[in-house]
Motif scaffolding. Structure first.
Motif, mmCIF file in Angstrom:
data_model
loop_
_atom_site.group_PDB
_atom_site.id
_atom_site.type_symbol
_atom_site.label_atom_id
_atom_site.label_comp_id
_atom_site.label_asym_id
_atom_site.label_seq_id
_atom_site.Cartn_x
_atom_site.Cartn_y
_atom_site.Cartn_z
ATOM 1 N N ASP A 90 29.568 83.307 18.898
ATOM 2 C CA ASP A 90 29.934 82.729 17.597
ATOM 3 C C ASP A 90 30.196 81.230 17.722
ATOM 4 O OD1 ASP A 90 29.643 85.111 16.323
ATOM 5 O OD2 ASP A 90 31.768 85.668 16.404
ATOM 6 N N GLN A 147 26.931 79.564 18.113
ATOM 7 C CA GLN A 147 26.243 79.592 16.828
ATOM 8 C C GLN A 147 26.759 78.488 15.914
ATOM 9 O OE1 GLN A 147 25.414 83.414 14.394
ATOM 10 N NE2 GLN A 147 27.337 82.654 13.567
ATOM 11 N N LEU A 160 24.313 75.417 14.371
ATOM 12 C CA LEU A 160 24.027 75.327 12.935
ATOM 13 C C LEU A 160 23.977 73.881 12.492
ATOM 14 C CD1 LEU A 160 26.181 78.263 11.505
ATOM 15 C CD2 LEU A 160 23.694 78.192 11.855
ATOM 16 N N LEU A 177 24.364 87.624 17.349
ATOM 17 C CA LEU A 177 24.418 86.641 16.268
ATOM 18 C C LEU A 177 24.809 87.316 14.966
ATOM 19 C CD1 LEU A 177 21.223 84.501 16.980
ATOM 20 C CD2 LEU A 177 23.594 83.862 17.393
ATOM 21 N N THR A 178 25.710 86.677 14.238
ATOM 22 C CA THR A 178 26.120 87.165 12.917
ATOM 23 C C THR A 178 25.283 86.538 11.817
ATOM 24 O OG1 THR A 178 27.831 85.469 12.816
ATOM 25 C CG2 THR A 178 28.473 87.619 13.703
ATOM 26 N N GLN A 179 24.667 85.399 12.094
ATOM 27 C CA GLN A 179 23.836 84.706 11.105
ATOM 28 C C GLN A 179 22.531 84.285 11.780
ATOM 29 O OE1 GLN A 179 26.179 81.430 9.679
ATOM 30 N NE2 GLN A 179 27.736 82.731 8.769
ATOM 31 N N PRO A 180 21.636 85.228 12.045
ATOM 32 C CA PRO A 180 20.392 84.832 12.742
ATOM 33 C C PRO A 180 19.487 83.948 11.907
ATOM 34 C CG PRO A 180 20.330 87.146 12.101
ATOM 35 C CD PRO A 180 21.717 86.670 11.817
ATOM 36 N N GLU A 181 19.433 84.156 10.568
ATOM 37 C CA GLU A 181 18.554 83.329 9.743
ATOM 38 C C GLU A 181 18.966 81.866 9.752
ATOM 39 O OE1 GLU A 181 19.953 86.077 8.725
ATOM 40 O OE2 GLU A 181 18.327 87.527 8.427
ATOM 41 N N PRO A 182 20.267 81.520 9.527
ATOM 42 C CA PRO A 182 20.633 80.096 9.632
ATOM 43 C C PRO A 182 20.414 79.523 11.023
ATOM 44 C CG PRO A 182 22.296 81.315 8.405
ATOM 45 C CD PRO A 182 21.374 82.324 8.982
ATOM 46 N N VAL A 183 20.610 80.350 12.062
ATOM 47 C CA VAL A 183 20.381 79.857 13.418
ATOM 48 C C VAL A 183 18.910 79.506 13.616
ATOM 49 C CG1 VAL A 183 20.398 80.514 15.854
ATOM 50 C CG2 VAL A 183 22.362 81.038 14.408
ATOM 51 N N THR A 226 16.819 78.701 11.288
ATOM 52 C CA THR A 226 16.559 77.499 10.486
ATOM 53 C C THR A 226 16.999 76.240 11.221
ATOM 54 O OG1 THR A 226 16.831 78.802 8.474
ATOM 55 C CG2 THR A 226 16.987 76.411 8.272
#
Length: 1048
Positions: A510, A513, A517, A550-556, A558
């Motif tokens: 986290d 991550q 970001l 990962l809790t937010q793979p799409e923003p990562v 990006t």
């Protein structure tokens, strides 16, 4: 004509402000004229003025011969001026020193003590090896001078001679030792000898062990603090050679520590106990603990009671030495030590920083790190105006305090106002503090850390306060690896925690991550500069290696594909390229989700974005980036073809299998054995395969391919691309508007209330608000069912957590649900066992139960390698550090390394003879051989004389002679000295010769021809009737040591 005196020269120099150079030039011209006159008073005055101007940097070497002229004056005031000028202007290579040697010898032999003191004070400044050997014979008699001041100055002068020419110490040492052993010697002379012995002792301490009883008596007698300091330093070098001195020295040193009021002597006693190994020798005993507590208590008093910066510094030095053997005792003084962390003096800060690293443990780690983090967060950043190199006042020259002779300089002293605002922290100090925090926390594989969540938050906060690093070109990858960059150090620690501690791996991912970001870049990094940006290399590795956390793979994804990523350093960009397919595999590798049109569209668009990002990087200047871009570009193109060829199923119909290339082939590339930490020496233990061929090239046409690539060149578009990669931007820009956050500058400039003690340094003082909010949310979630937890942010009436029973009471007992009432277990057995009337206090709920974590060790092959530095090195080995190096120079700028090889014991030491010793011995043997040849020549002359008398037939008279003890010479027959005894007998019998003169027959010649010659002479005197008392000169021949003298 009125000449200017020195006082008038000084007044004129002050009155000519702005034109000092012209005035000094005129004064030097006048001095040149005055010093050439025959008037000795005028010469002395001119020499005094030149000496004063020489202190301002004006050369007076041209007047060296005039200095000798004034030195030869019989008047004392002239001599004193000349010797002062010689000390100021003469150097070891000055030409006139050859002429000055006779004058120095003459003044040393003067009967006036004041005149003797002048050359004794000047010789140490101008001496060279040739002069040292010549002046030694004149200096040695001064050791027995009637005046103590002369003896003291002679001792110091002889030490200077030993520095320049070490062989002069050998003949001087017996006389110096005799002065030291004399109980009636003046204390000043004894103190001077102790100083010399202390300076010589650290080079060859074994030569001074026989002096230990006398030195111990001087230490016990006391009376002179400075001499006691020298003795303690000397004993610190002797105790490792003679351990029995430890028991002897401990009582007097402890007594001095308890009773002395001199801080210098107190510190040297403590330092001597540590350096001499006394504290280590008594470690573990009751006496040793008492001495350690006494030393620590006195050092604390030096820091608290005195409040002097110098005493603080030396106390921290002593603490740093004690902490190695008694860390618990030193950690008890962490309040005064941590106060030094915020001291305005940067040297005290650095010493305190070195000390806290050694005394840290699991109990005080949080407090120490919090104090350092608070300092980094609140202290202002040093600007270019704070750099001492940019200080204009430092380069403007000295400013006189008094404007004129009538004004008092003390009244015009500038007042220095000390501000209460903490001074700005230089960048190198910030880097040092961050590195020390990382070292303290990671020591012994995180043995002192009990809360790894806190450590991850500390690493995140360190990124925000990281100073800027020096920018380098994008192609210097090796230089980037070799530099000690703090961003890389923080990222390496974050990576190490994630790999070793599996229980906190989600929290570490986290944190990585959040760093990756792009929309949180302004919040996670400093607002100005490029501080901490190199942590992205390790953060990118974490989000790729542990993409399933990962809790937010799409923003990562990006952020990894953002255009700003292209401008990152090549190593960081290569890691990003490695992470992109791993994150993509975690997003597309779920085979439990049906291949619907929606999923197909999302995967197709995502692969198109990745291909669009990787395509330009196939021509990147960095080969590492270029290789990875080409590999993954081809892989994603194959995946895009497979996805476009797979027909999607109905969203509400039967399950449709996604393409196997997305769900099995690509994820299989990055799954397998888990990466574990490897020991540093494990790679060397891996056996080399027998069939490994490292000589055959992989591509035999490699040279032709490289030559062809050099001729092709780049097109215009490729040149623009190359320029875009080679010119990194200074800051990152975001396409989407970032969330409103507090800038780093506002966080640093925010007012802060200084806590009264180090114990009050809570997390709010060194962690940013977003980290605190997350930690509070986690704490609230953890204690939501605890009835004793009081929410500090709750409203009125919120005395505890919202439990089912609390909700029933707040609802006014409406709709009571019996099943919702919690049941608590009552432990009646404990309550019955308590005495009647004893109050049982409510146990406070723990803040957080310590989490049992498993820290993974390093993997290796076979047994671990022992540490080569475990053995304790000898404390006294200064010469071993200088082997093969340049000779160390003392404060007098003289190479004193020759004293280390000089032994004061000739034969008993068994040392290897030096070249100088061999030459000296050969010279002595040659002189001895010459003397023996002279004796043999005289013997032969006397033998010939006796033979001539026998040829004439003269009558000899045998005189009565006494027995004389014959002296035997090694290698010579006893008969060679017979004539000596007969000559003595002849002199004694001369008084009785007039009473009785008796003729004797001629005897046969004896084996001793010299005796016959003497008898013949006696007979000639008897015939004349007059017997005279004849004395012969005795010639003394000096033999080697151990052989008696022979008289000839």
């Amino acid at each position: 004509m009125f000449e200017k005196s020195l006082y008038e020269l000084i007044r004129g120099l002050r009155s000519h402000k702005g034109s000092e150079k012209e005035y000094i030039a005129d004064s030097i011209k006048e001095c040149r004229k005055e010093i050439r006159t025959n008037d000795m008073d005028l010469k002395s005055t001119a020499l005094m003025k030149l000496t004063y101007l020489e202190m301002f940097g004006h050369d007076m070497s041209w007047a060296s011969f005039n200095v000798l002229e004034v030195m030869s004056s019989p008047k004392y005031r002239h001599k004193r001026t000349a010797y002062l000028a010689a000390v100021q202007s003469f150097r070891r290579d000055t030409d006139v020193l050859v002429l000055a040697e006779n004058q120095l010898k003459k003044d040393i032999s003067s009967p006036t003590p004041t005149v003797i003191s002048l050359p004794l004070g000047a010789i140490p400044h101008v001496i060279n090896p040739s002069m040292a050997n010549s002046l030694l014979t004149d200096l040695l008699p001064r050791l027995t001078h009637s005046h103590a001041s002369i003896r003291k100055k002679t001792v110091v002068t002889l030490y200077r001679l030993a520095l320049v020419y070490p062989e002069t110490l050998r003949p001087a040492w017996p006389k110096i030792k005799e002065r030291l052993q004399d109980d009636n010697e003046d204390p000043s002379v004894t103190a001077a000898i102790v100083n010399v012995v202390c300076e010589l002792g650290w080079r060859r301490p074994q030569d001074f062990l026989p002096l230990a009883p006398r030195l111990f008596d001087l230490l016990v007698e006391g009376g002179n603090n400075w001499m006691a300091i020298k003795l303690i330093k000397l004993f610190a070098t002797l105790t490792p050679l003679e351990p029995r001195l430890i028991k002897k020295l401990l009582p007097p040193l402890t007594k001095i520590i308890r009773e002395t009021g001199a801080m210098s002597l107190l510190y040297e006693c403590i330092n001597g106990i540590i350096q001499g190994g006394i504290l280590d020798a008594v470690e573990g005993t009751t006496e040793g603990e008492e001495v350690a507590r006494l030393c620590v208590g006195k050092l604390r008093g030096m820091m608290v009671i005195e409040g002097d910066a110098n005493l603080k510094y030396v106390a921290l030095l002593a603490f740093d030495k004690i902490v190695r053997s008694h860390p618990k005792l030193v950690s008890q003084q962490q309040d005064v030590i941590l106060d030094c962390i915020d001291d305005p003096d940067i040297s005290i800060r650095m010493r305190a920083l070195d000390l806290v690293v050694g005394m840290v443990n699991s109990d005080n780690l949080t407090a120490i790190v919090g104090r350092l983090m608070r300092q980094l967060r609140n202290a202002p950043i040093a600007s270019t105006t704070d750099d001492p190199a940019n200080d204009r006042g430092r380069l403007s020259g000295p400013v006189p305090y008094g404007d004129s002779d009538d004004e008092d300089a003390e009244e015009t002293l500038r007042q220095h106002q000390r501000s209460n605002v903490p001074p700005p922290l230089p960048e190198d100090y910030r880097l040092n503090v961050i590195q020390r925090i990382l070292d303290m926390c990671s020591r012994e594989t995180y043995a002192n850390i009990t809360d790894f969540d806190w450590y991850i938050d500390v690493l995140t906060q360190l990124v925000r306060v990281s100073p800027s690093t020096k920018s380098s070109s994008s192609g210097d990858d090796e230089d980037l690896e070799s530099t000690d960059d703090v961003g890389r150090s923080i990222g390496r620690e974050l990576q190490n925690v994630a790999v070793r501690v599996k229980s906190v791996r989600p929290e570490a991912v986290d944190a990585a991550q959040a760093l990756v970001l792009i929309d949180r870049r302004d919040q996670m990094f400093p607002a100005s500069g490029n501080g901490g940006l190199n942590v992205l290399e390790y953060a990118g590795w974490l989000v790729g290696e542990y993409a399933n956390y990962l809790t937010q793979p799409e923003p990562v994804m990006t952020s990894l594909l953002h255009p700003a990523s292209v401008q990152l350093p090549p190593m960081t960009l290569a890691v990003y390229l490695q992470a992109i397919p791993k994150v993509f595999a975690s997003m597309s590798g779920d085979d439990q989700i049906s291949w619907t049109p929606e999923r197909k569209t999302l995967m197709t668009l995502l692969m198109a974005r990745i291909i669009h990002f990787l395509d330009p990087l196939s021509t990147h200047p960095s080969l590492e980036v270029q290789e990875r871009a080409v590999e993954y570009l081809e892989l994603l193109r194959l995946a895009a073809e497979a996805a476009s060829g797979a027909a999607p199923g109905d969203a509400h119909g039967d399950f449709t299998d996604p393409p196997l290339l997305l769900t099995q082939a690509i994820p299989a590339l990055f799954t397998g054995a888990e990466l574990n930490p490897v020991a540093p020496g494990a790679q060397r233990k891996v056996p080399i395969p027998d069939d490994l061929d490292l000589d055959t090239p992989i591509n035999p046409n490699l040279h032709s391919l490289l030559a062809q690539a050099e001729y092709e060149g780049f097109e215009t578009e490729e040149d623009d691309v190359y320029a875009a990669y080679s010119e990194p931007v200074t800051s990152y820009t975001s396409v989407t508007s970032p969330a409103p956050t507090i800038s780093a500058s506002e966080r640093l400039d925010a007012p802060h209330k200084e806590p009264s003690s180090y114990q009050n340094a809570v997390e709010e003082e060194y962690l940013d608000p977003d980290i605190l909010a997350r930690r509070k949310a986690e704490r609230k979630e953890r204690y939501k069912d605890d009835p004793f937890y009081i929410d500090p942010e709750g409203g009125q009436g919120s005395s505890g957590a919202v439990t089912p029973l609390g909700s029933i009471v707040r609802a006014g007992n409406e709709e009571v649900d019996i099943d919702a009432i919690p049941i608590m277990a009552l432990e009646l057995e404990h309550s019955r066992g308590t005495p009647t009337g004893e109050y049982m206090g409510r146990s406070r709920s723990p803040r957080r139960a310590p989490k049992r974590v498993e820290i993974m060790g390093d993997e290796t092959l076979g047994p671990g390698e022992p540490n080569a530095t475990d053995g304790r090195e000898d404390i006294i080995a200064p010469s071993s550090r200088q082997v093969g190096g340049k000779g160390k120079k003392s404060l007098l700028e003289v190479d004193s390394s020759g004293l280390g090889s000089l032994s004061l014991d000739d034969e008993s030491s068994g040392r290897k003879l030096t070249k100088l010793d061999i030459e000296r011995r050969e010279q002595e043997e040659a002189e001895m051989k010459k003397a023996l040849m002279e004796v043999e020549r005289l013997r032969l002359e006397m033998q010939r004389a006796s033979q001539r008398l026998e040829a004439k037939g003269e009558v000899t008279v045998k005189k009565k002679k006494k027995k004389v003890r014959k002296v035997e010479i090694e290698g010579e027959a006893p008969e060679s000295t017979a004539h000596v005894g007969e000559a003595e007998a002849e002199a004694e019998a001369g008084a009785d010769a007039d009473k009785r003169v008796k003729k004797k027959k001629k005897k046969k010649p004896k084996t001793d021809d010299a005796g016959e010659g003497n008898a013949a002479e006696g007979a000639a005197e008897a015939e004349e009737g007059v017997v005279k008392k004849k004395k012969k000169k005795r010639r003394q021949v000096v033999m080697d040591e151990g052989e008696p003298a022979v008289e000839a």
